[in-house]
Scaffold this motif. Structure first.
Motif, PDB file in Angstrom:
ATOM      1  N   VAL A 195      -8.979   7.076   1.717  1.00  0.00           N
ATOM      2  CA  VAL A 195      -8.353   5.974   0.980  1.00  0.00           C
ATOM      3  C   VAL A 195      -8.618   6.184  -0.507  1.00  0.00           C
ATOM      4  O   VAL A 195      -9.691   6.661  -0.897  1.00  0.00           O
ATOM      5  N   VAL A 230       0.858  -1.187   0.000  1.00  0.00           N
ATOM      6  CA  VAL A 230       0.000   0.000   0.000  1.00  0.00           C
ATOM      7  C   VAL A 230       0.892   1.235   0.000  1.00  0.00           C
ATOM      8  O   VAL A 230       2.029   1.190   0.495  1.00  0.00           O
ATOM      9  N   GLU A 265     -17.456   2.834  10.745  1.00  0.00           N
ATOM     10  CA  GLU A 265     -17.214   1.519  11.354  1.00  0.00           C
ATOM     11  C   GLU A 265     -15.722   1.184  11.402  1.00  0.00           C
ATOM     12  O   GLU A 265     -15.308   0.256  12.094  1.00  0.00           O
ATOM     13  N   VAL A 266     -14.925   1.897  10.596  1.00  0.00           N
ATOM     14  CA  VAL A 266     -13.482   1.615  10.535  1.00  0.00           C
ATOM     15  C   VAL A 266     -12.729   2.887  10.935  1.00  0.00           C
ATOM     16  O   VAL A 266     -12.171   3.586  10.092  1.00  0.00           O
ATOM     17  N   LEU A 274      -3.284   5.098   1.111  1.00  0.00           N
ATOM     18  CA  LEU A 274      -3.893   5.615   2.334  1.00  0.00           C
ATOM     19  C   LEU A 274      -3.460   7.059   2.502  1.00  0.00           C
ATOM     20  O   LEU A 274      -2.251   7.349   2.531  1.00  0.00           O
ATOM     21  N   PHE A 315      -8.704   3.811  -3.756  1.00  0.00           N
ATOM     22  CA  PHE A 315      -8.695   2.386  -4.067  1.00  0.00           C
ATOM     23  C   PHE A 315      -7.749   2.087  -5.223  1.00  0.00           C
ATOM     24  O   PHE A 315      -7.481   2.960  -6.057  1.00  0.00           O
ATOM     25  N   PRO A 316      -7.232   0.861  -5.259  1.00  0.00           N
ATOM     26  CA  PRO A 316      -6.253   0.534  -6.306  1.00  0.00           C
ATOM     27  C   PRO A 316      -6.885   0.566  -7.696  1.00  0.00           C
ATOM     28  O   PRO A 316      -8.081   0.328  -7.858  1.00  0.00           O
ATOM     29  N   LEU A 339     -13.199   7.283   5.059  1.00  0.00           N
ATOM     30  CA  LEU A 339     -13.382   5.971   5.691  1.00  0.00           C
ATOM     31  C   LEU A 339     -14.730   5.925   6.408  1.00  0.00           C
ATOM     32  O   LEU A 339     -15.139   6.918   7.024  1.00  0.00           O
ATOM     33  N   PRO A 340     -15.403   4.781   6.341  1.00  0.00           N
ATOM     34  CA  PRO A 340     -16.694   4.687   7.042  1.00  0.00           C
ATOM     35  C   PRO A 340     -16.486   4.721   8.555  1.00  0.00           C
ATOM     36  O   PRO A 340     -15.420   4.363   9.050  1.00  0.00           O
ATOM     37  N   VAL A 396     -16.883   1.137   1.949  1.00  0.00           N
ATOM     38  CA  VAL A 396     -17.688   0.456   2.968  1.00  0.00           C
ATOM     39  C   VAL A 396     -16.797  -0.517   3.738  1.00  0.00           C
ATOM     40  O   VAL A 396     -15.816  -1.041   3.208  1.00  0.00           O
ATOM     41  N   ALA A 397     -17.155  -0.735   4.984  1.00  0.00           N
ATOM     42  CA  ALA A 397     -16.363  -1.594   5.856  1.00  0.00           C
ATOM     43  C   ALA A 397     -16.487  -3.055   5.422  1.00  0.00           C
ATOM     44  O   ALA A 397     -17.543  -3.503   4.982  1.00  0.00           O
ATOM     45  N   ALA A 444      -3.253   0.536  -3.804  1.00  0.00           N
ATOM     46  CA  ALA A 444      -4.105   1.322  -2.901  1.00  0.00           C
ATOM     47  C   ALA A 444      -3.260   2.389  -2.216  1.00  0.00           C
ATOM     48  O   ALA A 444      -2.049   2.235  -2.026  1.00  0.00           O
ATOM     49  N   GLY A 453     -10.953  -3.714   7.086  1.00  0.00           N
ATOM     50  CA  GLY A 453     -10.609  -2.878   5.939  1.00  0.00           C
ATOM     51  C   GLY A 453     -11.832  -2.331   5.240  1.00  0.00           C
ATOM     52  O   GLY A 453     -12.942  -2.348   5.791  1.00  0.00           O
ATOM     53  N   VAL A 454     -11.610  -1.837   4.040  1.00  0.00           N
ATOM     54  CA  VAL A 454     -12.692  -1.224   3.267  1.00  0.00           C
ATOM     55  C   VAL A 454     -12.589  -1.667   1.814  1.00  0.00           C
ATOM     56  O   VAL A 454     -11.529  -2.069   1.333  1.00  0.00           O
ATOM     57  N   LEU A 455     -13.708  -1.573   1.128  1.00  0.00           N
ATOM     58  CA  LEU A 455     -13.702  -1.768  -0.328  1.00  0.00           C
ATOM     59  C   LEU A 455     -14.693  -0.783  -0.956  1.00  0.00           C
ATOM     60  O   LEU A 455     -15.565  -0.237  -0.276  1.00  0.00           O
ATOM     61  N   VAL A 496      -8.963  -3.175   0.913  1.00  0.00           N
ATOM     62  CA  VAL A 496      -7.773  -2.499   1.417  1.00  0.00           C
ATOM     63  C   VAL A 496      -7.762  -2.595   2.942  1.00  0.00           C
ATOM     64  O   VAL A 496      -8.723  -2.171   3.604  1.00  0.00           O
TER      65      VAL A 496
END
Lengths: 124, 135
Positions: A104, A14, A95-96, A115, A106-107, A92-93, B45-46, A113, B36-38, B25
């Motif tokens: 983030v 990453v 929940e995380v 961060l 995404f790749p 980031l959501p 989303v988690a 990916a 992680g998330v996607l 990720v």
């Protein structure tokens, strides 16, 4: 489309990114500076590569509470500049939770990916 | 849906979409069962590690499983990597019975699908417990 310029440090799986405006300077180091925290370790990822690459110290600088604050971070990852569309940066959501991360990317086919680090969190 | 050798049921009203294998990720410092998330519909989303959350799989979630179930509960959207998903089954509410043949964390009831008893996952309870663990 709004574009965002990032300083990206490639890790094994990453990349880590900072807004270019927050990176005051990048200083080459002859050897690993023990007094400077490892960038990847600071974020909670295993130390960058195996510390065999070219060592650099990134100096972040941004105002915190009206005062300019600096923070050096060492890395042996490949450092480059990457421009991404603002729409590619995802929050980031809830929940995380990750206080040190601002988002983030995404790749894609050509890019791993990424961060995005929160400079504010790293400096405060 | 199947995880390893175990089939589990999930109420269809939780399910938003069923997708193929999706890479995700890992987020450093994320909760163990939400590692992680996607990307889904233009947002992050988690990822829910169902194996870890239910205690079915002890090792960390790998990067891909053959199917990804996008589900919602308690106002959260999560992506659940699983090994297989069957089609939607209509089950009479009266056939949902207290767990007897199956025993599964986050499941107090079970249903029989095609002659196979399987735990009915309580996604609301899973999300509640993960939220409490993170607090």
């Amino acid at each position: 489309m709004t574009a965002v310029s990032l300083v990206v440090i490639d890790g094994a799986h990453v990349g880590l990114g900072f807004p270019s405006s927050a990176v005051d300077r990048i200083v080459p180091a002859a050897s690993w500076p023990d007094a400077v925290p490892d960038l990847f370790e600071t974020v909670g990822i295993a130390p960058s590569a195996d510390r065999k690459g070219e060592v650099r110290v990134l100096v972040l600088r941004a105002p915190v509470g009206g005062v300019a604050v600096e923070r050096p971070l060492a890395t042996s990852g490949h450092v480059r500049v990457r421009t991404v569309a603002a729409a590619e940066i995802h929050v980031l959501p809830r929940e995380v939770p990750a206080p040190l991360l601002g988002g983030v990317v995404f790749p894609s086919k050509n890019e791993p990916a990424l961060l995005l680090l929160s400079v504010e969190a790293l400096l405060s | 849906m199947q995880l390893g050798q175990v089939w589990m049921a999930l109420r269809a009203n939780h399910v938003q979409e069923i997708l193929g294998a999706l890479a995700w990720v890992a987020i450093p410092g994320a909760p163990a069962h939400l590692p992680g998330v996607l990307p889904w519909r233009g947002r992050a989303v988690a990822v829910l590690d169902l194996g870890g959350a239910t205690g079915l799989v002890q090792k960390p979630l790998g990067q891909t499983r053959a199917r990804t179930v996008i589900a919602q509960a308690r106002g959260s959207t999560v992506a659940i990597p699983v090994d297989a998903v069957q089609e939607v089954q209509l089950v009479d509410e009266a056939a949902v019975r207290p767990s007897h043949m199956t025993r599964q964390r986050h499941s107090l009831t079970e249903v029989e699908v095609k002659g196979v008893p399987m735990p009915l996952l309580d996604l609301e309870e899973i999300m509640k417990s993960l939220g409490e663990a993170a607090a």
